[in-house]
Motif scaffolding. Sequence first.
Motif, PDB file in Angstrom:
ATOM      1  N   ILE A 136     130.676  18.877 -29.997  1.00 50.30           N
ATOM      2  CA  ILE A 136     131.265  17.863 -29.126  1.00 50.30           C
ATOM      3  C   ILE A 136     132.742  17.681 -29.451  1.00 50.30           C
ATOM      4  O   ILE A 136     133.177  17.928 -30.584  1.00 50.30           O
ATOM      5  N   THR A 137     133.483  17.258 -28.461  1.00 50.97           N
ATOM      6  CA  THR A 137     134.899  16.959 -28.624  1.00 50.97           C
ATOM      7  C   THR A 137     135.146  15.534 -28.159  1.00 50.97           C
ATOM      8  O   THR A 137     134.717  15.147 -27.073  1.00 50.97           O
ATOM      9  N   ILE A 138     135.816  14.758 -28.998  1.00 54.08           N
ATOM     10  CA  ILE A 138     136.148  13.373 -28.660  1.00 54.08           C
ATOM     11  C   ILE A 138     137.657  13.267 -28.509  1.00 54.08           C
ATOM     12  O   ILE A 138     138.401  13.592 -29.429  1.00 54.08           O
ATOM     13  N   SER A 139     138.105  12.825 -27.346  1.00 54.70           N
ATOM     14  CA  SER A 139     139.531  12.618 -27.097  1.00 54.70           C
ATOM     15  C   SER A 139     139.752  11.153 -26.768  1.00 54.70           C
ATOM     16  O   SER A 139     139.160  10.631 -25.816  1.00 54.70           O
ATOM     17  N   GLY A 140     140.572  10.477 -27.542  1.00 51.71           N
ATOM     18  CA  GLY A 140     140.784   9.050 -27.338  1.00 51.71           C
ATOM     19  C   GLY A 140     142.248   8.719 -27.147  1.00 51.71           C
ATOM     20  O   GLY A 140     143.137   9.496 -27.512  1.00 51.71           O
ATOM     21  N   LYS A 141     142.494   7.554 -26.552  1.00 50.30           N
ATOM     22  CA  LYS A 141     143.866   7.093 -26.384  1.00 50.30           C
ATOM     23  C   LYS A 141     143.896   5.572 -26.279  1.00 50.30           C
ATOM     24  O   LYS A 141     142.942   4.936 -25.836  1.00 50.30           O
ATOM     25  N   VAL A 142     145.009   4.993 -26.730  1.00 49.81           N
ATOM     26  CA  VAL A 142     145.244   3.562 -26.561  1.00 49.81           C
ATOM     27  C   VAL A 142     145.922   3.381 -25.209  1.00 49.81           C
ATOM     28  O   VAL A 142     147.058   3.821 -25.011  1.00 49.81           O
ATOM     29  N   VAL A 143     145.220   2.755 -24.281  1.00 51.27           N
ATOM     30  CA  VAL A 143     145.763   2.552 -22.938  1.00 51.27           C
ATOM     31  C   VAL A 143     146.835   1.477 -22.949  1.00 51.27           C
ATOM     32  O   VAL A 143     147.848   1.570 -22.256  1.00 51.27           O
ATOM     33  N   GLY A 144     146.630   0.425 -23.740  1.00 49.21           N
ATOM     34  CA  GLY A 144     147.578  -0.674 -23.818  1.00 49.21           C
ATOM     35  C   GLY A 144     146.865  -1.961 -24.147  1.00 49.21           C
ATOM     36  O   GLY A 144     145.807  -1.960 -24.789  1.00 49.21           O
ATOM     37  N   THR A 145     147.412  -3.081 -23.726  1.00 42.03           N
ATOM     38  CA  THR A 145     146.795  -4.383 -23.932  1.00 42.03           C
ATOM     39  C   THR A 145     146.473  -5.003 -22.573  1.00 42.03           C
ATOM     40  O   THR A 145     147.120  -4.711 -21.570  1.00 42.03           O
ATOM     41  N   GLU A 146     145.472  -5.870 -22.570  1.00 43.86           N
ATOM     42  CA  GLU A 146     145.042  -6.488 -21.319  1.00 43.86           C
ATOM     43  C   GLU A 146     144.342  -7.809 -21.621  1.00 43.86           C
ATOM     44  O   GLU A 146     143.569  -7.897 -22.579  1.00 43.86           O
ATOM     45  N   GLU A 147     144.608  -8.800 -20.806  1.00 40.85           N
ATOM     46  CA  GLU A 147     143.902 -10.081 -20.921  1.00 40.85           C
ATOM     47  C   GLU A 147     142.710 -10.040 -19.977  1.00 40.85           C
ATOM     48  O   GLU A 147     142.869  -9.811 -18.777  1.00 40.85           O
ATOM     49  N   GLU A 154     138.295 -16.159 -22.394  1.00 46.07           N
ATOM     50  CA  GLU A 154     139.437 -15.275 -22.156  1.00 46.07           C
ATOM     51  C   GLU A 154     139.918 -14.694 -23.482  1.00 46.07           C
ATOM     52  O   GLU A 154     140.008 -15.405 -24.485  1.00 46.07           O
ATOM     53  N   PHE A 155     140.263 -13.401 -23.464  1.00 42.40           N
ATOM     54  CA  PHE A 155     140.705 -12.725 -24.676  1.00 42.40           C
ATOM     55  C   PHE A 155     141.868 -11.777 -24.366  1.00 42.40           C
ATOM     56  O   PHE A 155     141.867 -11.114 -23.326  1.00 42.40           O
ATOM     57  N   ASN A 156     142.845 -11.748 -25.280  1.00 45.42           N
ATOM     58  CA  ASN A 156     143.894 -10.733 -25.225  1.00 45.42           C
ATOM     59  C   ASN A 156     143.390  -9.516 -25.993  1.00 45.42           C
ATOM     60  O   ASN A 156     143.109  -9.619 -27.196  1.00 45.42           O
ATOM     61  N   CYS A 157     143.274  -8.382 -25.331  1.00 43.42           N
ATOM     62  CA  CYS A 157     142.573  -7.239 -25.913  1.00 43.42           C
ATOM     63  C   CYS A 157     143.422  -5.979 -26.015  1.00 43.42           C
ATOM     64  O   CYS A 157     144.352  -5.763 -25.228  1.00 43.42           O
ATOM     65  N   LEU A 158     143.049  -5.168 -26.979  1.00 44.55           N
ATOM     66  CA  LEU A 158     143.513  -3.792 -27.085  1.00 44.55           C
ATOM     67  C   LEU A 158     142.542  -2.933 -26.288  1.00 44.55           C
ATOM     68  O   LEU A 158     141.329  -3.017 -26.489  1.00 44.55           O
ATOM     69  N   LYS A 159     143.062  -2.129 -25.360  1.00 47.58           N
ATOM     70  CA  LYS A 159     142.208  -1.318 -24.487  1.00 47.58           C
ATOM     71  C   LYS A 159     142.244   0.138 -24.917  1.00 47.58           C
ATOM     72  O   LYS A 159     143.320   0.741 -25.022  1.00 47.58           O
ATOM     73  N   ILE A 160     141.063   0.705 -25.181  1.00 49.16           N
ATOM     74  CA  ILE A 160     140.934   2.079 -25.659  1.00 49.16           C
ATOM     75  C   ILE A 160     140.008   2.858 -24.733  1.00 49.16           C
ATOM     76  O   ILE A 160     138.964   2.355 -24.324  1.00 49.16           O
ATOM     77  N   GLU A 161     140.407   4.078 -24.399  1.00 51.53           N
ATOM     78  CA  GLU A 161     139.578   4.942 -23.557  1.00 51.53           C
ATOM     79  C   GLU A 161     139.242   6.217 -24.321  1.00 51.53           C
ATOM     80  O   GLU A 161     140.119   6.842 -24.914  1.00 51.53           O
ATOM     81  N   THR A 162     137.967   6.586 -24.310  1.00 54.35           N
ATOM     82  CA  THR A 162     137.494   7.756 -25.043  1.00 54.35           C
ATOM     83  C   THR A 162     136.711   8.675 -24.115  1.00 54.35           C
ATOM     84  O   THR A 162     135.853   8.217 -23.374  1.00 54.35           O
ATOM     85  N   GLU A 163     137.018   9.969 -24.150  1.00 55.35           N
ATOM     86  CA  GLU A 163     136.259  10.976 -23.418  1.00 55.35           C
ATOM     87  C   GLU A 163     135.471  11.819 -24.415  1.00 55.35           C
ATOM     88  O   GLU A 163     136.003  12.240 -25.440  1.00 55.35           O
ATOM     89  N   ILE A 164     134.199  12.057 -24.106  1.00 49.27           N
ATOM     90  CA  ILE A 164     133.328  12.855 -24.967  1.00 49.27           C
ATOM     91  C   ILE A 164     132.856  14.057 -24.168  1.00 49.27           C
ATOM     92  O   ILE A 164     132.195  13.911 -23.138  1.00 49.27           O
ATOM     93  N   GLY A 165     133.213  15.244 -24.610  1.00 41.41           N
ATOM     94  CA  GLY A 165     132.848  16.467 -23.903  1.00 41.41           C
ATOM     95  C   GLY A 165     131.890  17.307 -24.712  1.00 41.41           C
ATOM     96  O   GLY A 165     131.963  17.359 -25.944  1.00 41.41           O
ATOM     97  N   GLY A 166     130.957  17.987 -24.017  1.00 39.71           N
ATOM     98  CA  GLY A 166     129.990  18.850 -24.683  1.00 39.71           C
ATOM     99  C   GLY A 166     130.160  20.300 -24.299  1.00 39.71           C
ATOM    100  O   GLY A 166     130.987  20.654 -23.445  1.00 39.71           O
ATOM    101  N   GLU A 167     129.368  21.152 -24.926  1.00 37.34           N
ATOM    102  CA  GLU A 167     129.442  22.584 -24.660  1.00 37.34           C
ATOM    103  C   GLU A 167     129.054  22.919 -23.222  1.00 37.34           C
ATOM    104  O   GLU A 167     129.455  23.953 -22.687  1.00 37.34           O
ATOM    105  N   ASP A 168     128.270  22.062 -22.598  1.00 36.44           N
ATOM    106  CA  ASP A 168     127.834  22.308 -21.220  1.00 36.44           C
ATOM    107  C   ASP A 168     128.849  21.800 -20.198  1.00 36.44           C
ATOM    108  O   ASP A 168     128.565  21.739 -19.004  1.00 36.44           O
ATOM    109  N   GLU A 169     130.045  21.429 -20.674  1.00 35.60           N
ATOM    110  CA  GLU A 169     131.147  20.975 -19.831  1.00 35.60           C
ATOM    111  C   GLU A 169     130.893  19.598 -19.207  1.00 35.60           C
ATOM    112  O   GLU A 169     131.624  19.169 -18.316  1.00 35.60           O
ATOM    113  N   SER A 170     129.858  18.899 -19.648  1.00 37.89           N
ATOM    114  CA  SER A 170     129.663  17.523 -19.201  1.00 37.89           C
ATOM    115  C   SER A 170     130.699  16.630 -19.884  1.00 37.89           C
ATOM    116  O   SER A 170     131.253  16.971 -20.928  1.00 37.89           O
TER     117      SER A 170
END
Length: 219
Positions: A136-147, A154-170
Amino acid sequence: MKALVLTLLFVNLYFTGEFKKAKENFDESYFPVNPKKTLIYESDFGDTKFSITGSENSYTITNKSDDFDYKQTLLRKDGKYYITKTEQDVDVFLFFSSSSKVTYNKPALRFPFPLQKGDSWKWEGYEYSEDDSTLITISGKVVGTEEITVPAGEFNCLKIETEIGGEDESKDVVTEWLAEDVGLVKIEAQVGKGGVVGLLQSILGLETLKFELKEIISD
């Protein structure tokens, strides 16, 4: 791969930097490992209870609802959090049940604190489940901050996006919102195909799985 998706739901490669008080950097306070706090989430599986046991640099995180019981073993080292093992028991609608345990050829990096806006990272390794192994391959990034607003407030948050890829290209995409001194406030997961999580999505008729913080309980 789906076991790691569940890990990312509750419960990114290497980054170092100097902490700045101006919140240009985000430290471990955005993922506090506090055994004295229990977090309750509203989710597509009903209310889910998130609790932690352990101390020092080794922890067990448990996520439990009426339909599933999910545990992960978490290792903390140099301000970074790694997953070494996950275990799950799922029992839905009296006709579907599944149990599994997943390990990795090397600890899977969860959060590489400290983080900055615009950071990105990549991790690659094998996960083992019973007699199977998957690259598996994990690719992550910090998108930014968001309320954001969730049932707990209500919360002021750190927003993170992660993609997880497998050998079957899913590909699976997990978006997480973390608040200082609280941790995970909201999670959205789009699962590419198959696996336990994919099957549950099909049963529930959902394209995206969602978890939102409902209550914080302090012991």
